[in-house]
Enzyme design. Structure first.
Site, short mmCIF file in Angstrom:
data_model
loop_
_atom_site.label_atom_id
_atom_site.label_comp_id
_atom_site.label_asym_id
_atom_site.label_seq_id
_atom_site.Cartn_x
_atom_site.Cartn_y
_atom_site.Cartn_z
N VAL A 108 0.84 -1.20 0.00
CA VAL A 108 0.00 0.00 0.00
C VAL A 108 0.88 1.25 0.00
O VAL A 108 0.38 2.35 0.23
CB VAL A 108 -0.95 0.00 1.23
CG1 VAL A 108 -1.92 -1.17 1.16
CG2 VAL A 108 -0.18 -0.03 2.56
N HIS A 127 -4.52 -4.09 -2.38
CA HIS A 127 -4.90 -3.73 -1.01
C HIS A 127 -5.00 -2.23 -0.79
O HIS A 127 -4.96 -1.77 0.35
CB HIS A 127 -3.92 -4.35 -0.01
CG HIS A 127 -3.98 -5.86 0.03
ND1 HIS A 127 -3.02 -6.64 0.62
CD2 HIS A 127 -4.90 -6.72 -0.46
CE1 HIS A 127 -3.35 -7.93 0.50
NE2 HIS A 127 -4.48 -8.00 -0.17
N CYS A 167 -13.78 8.06 3.13
CA CYS A 167 -14.79 8.21 4.17
C CYS A 167 -15.27 6.82 4.59
O CYS A 167 -15.63 6.01 3.74
CB CYS A 167 -15.93 9.07 3.63
SG CYS A 167 -17.32 9.14 4.76
N GLY A 182 8.72 -11.46 -2.64
CA GLY A 182 8.62 -10.82 -1.32
C GLY A 182 7.27 -10.92 -0.66
O GLY A 182 6.86 -10.01 0.04
N ASN A 202 12.37 -14.88 -2.54
CA ASN A 202 12.09 -14.59 -1.14
C ASN A 202 13.24 -15.17 -0.31
O ASN A 202 13.59 -16.34 -0.51
CB ASN A 202 10.76 -15.27 -0.74
CG ASN A 202 10.24 -14.79 0.61
OD1 ASN A 202 10.99 -14.64 1.56
ND2 ASN A 202 8.95 -14.57 0.68
N PRO A 203 13.85 -14.39 0.58
CA PRO A 203 14.96 -14.95 1.37
C PRO A 203 14.53 -16.16 2.18
O PRO A 203 15.36 -17.03 2.49
CB PRO A 203 15.37 -13.80 2.30
CG PRO A 203 14.55 -12.62 1.96
CD PRO A 203 13.55 -12.99 0.91
N ALA A 244 16.54 -15.19 -1.91
CA ALA A 244 17.31 -13.97 -2.07
C ALA A 244 16.44 -12.75 -1.78
O ALA A 244 15.22 -12.80 -1.90
CB ALA A 244 17.81 -13.88 -3.52
#
Ligand code: OAD
Length: 258
Positions: free
Chosen positions: A115, A131, A139, A199, A225-226, A241
């Site tokens: 976001v 998202h 509102c 990620g 992704n690590p 990674a």
């Protein structure tokens, strides 16, 4: 060919030749990013975000309509704290590599759960924000975007049209994702030839279903992704990674001319 871990080499990462060929010949690459993509920009991942004053609350307790109804001030102030972190953040080399990749393939769809707006800031076009975006406000009563409101000591501030409470334009747990954006993301997952999952912990649905839609139509799915997730078992390649380190290497190995 199914290769599990892409091995770091003398040049930091060895990008398999077969992957390079697939990326170069892809007609449509779809990418799903999660909070890990912004970690190297200093935006804490969703599940690591709670420090200091906020450590006593779990995001699941703050990011819901019920939490906002119960204590709108607390939720507004938490998002205000997160907004400040985001406003200080800059795109990292991973965001920039994805923005560059977009100009190198016939069709490219970037889908994000983030976001923070950093993909847009990096130059990516038409990002599908599943998202919402923390920089926007809406509102709570009317569900419409509000660009400005009267300064007031009241927290949260009020909608200038109806007097309802203002809230961030993000999707909370228990709320529906924007239908049109989700449809576009699903269509991209079902029509791409290569799908990169970058990620993300691959646990929050419906976003976590997108790589499976891609797998169902025979696309090549790659995870970066690590800490490999459950998706790694189904992915053609899983690279343990950090995206800010790996994506620039992937880009230059695949398109050395760029
Ligand atoms: P998470 O915080 O669940 O997961 C972040 C992932 O990033 C983890 O799997 C980490 O291993 C990985 N990671 C950490 N550092 C990384 C790096 N440098 N490079 C690449 N990956 C790294 O975040 P999301 O999967 O995005 O939703 O979470 C999905 C959604 O859950 C969020 O959008 C949020 C939350 O509920 C809403 O706010 C609605």
């Amino acid at each position: 060919m199914r290769e599990k871990q892409g091995q770091p080499s003398g040049e930091r990462f060895k990008i398999p030749e077969a992957l390079i060929r697939q990326l170069r010949s892809a007609r449509h690459i779809a990418v799903l990013t999660g909070a890990g993509t912004s970690a190297e920009s200093g935006v804490p991942t969703f599940r690591d975000a709670q420090t200091g004053l906020w450590a006593q609350y779990s995001p699941e307790e703050l990011a819901t309509p019920e939490a906002f109804r119960r204590n709108p001030r607390l939720v507004w102030e938490w998002y205000q704290w997160r907004r400040e972190r985001v406003s200080q953040a800059k795109p990292n080399p991973g965001h920039l590599a994805l923005a560059r990749m977009e100009s190198l393939v016939p069709k490219f769809t970037l889908i994000t759960q983030n976001v923070d707006g950093l993909h847009h800031e990096a130059g990516s076009k038409g990002v599908l924000e599943l998202h919402g975006n923390i920089r926007r406000t809406k509102c709570f009563t009317e569900n419409s975007i509000v660009d400005s409101w009267r300064a007031t000591p009241k927290i949260p501030p009020r909608c200038p049209r109806c007097g309802g409470l203002l809230r961030p334009d993000v999707v909370w747990f228990g709320e529906s994702l924007p239908a049109e954006i989700l449809n576009e993301a699903e269509a991209a997952a079902r029509s791409c030839d290569v799908f990169l999952s970058v990620g993300t912990s691959s646990v929050v649905f419906p976003a976590a279903a997108l790589p499976h839609s891609a797998l169902a139509v025979g696309a090549t799915v790659i995870e970066i992704n690590p800490t490999p997730t459950e998706l790694a078992a189904d992915a053609a390649w899983s690279f343990a990674a950090a995206s800010g380190e790996f994506l620039p290497v992937l880009l230059s190995a695949t398109w050395p001319e760029c």
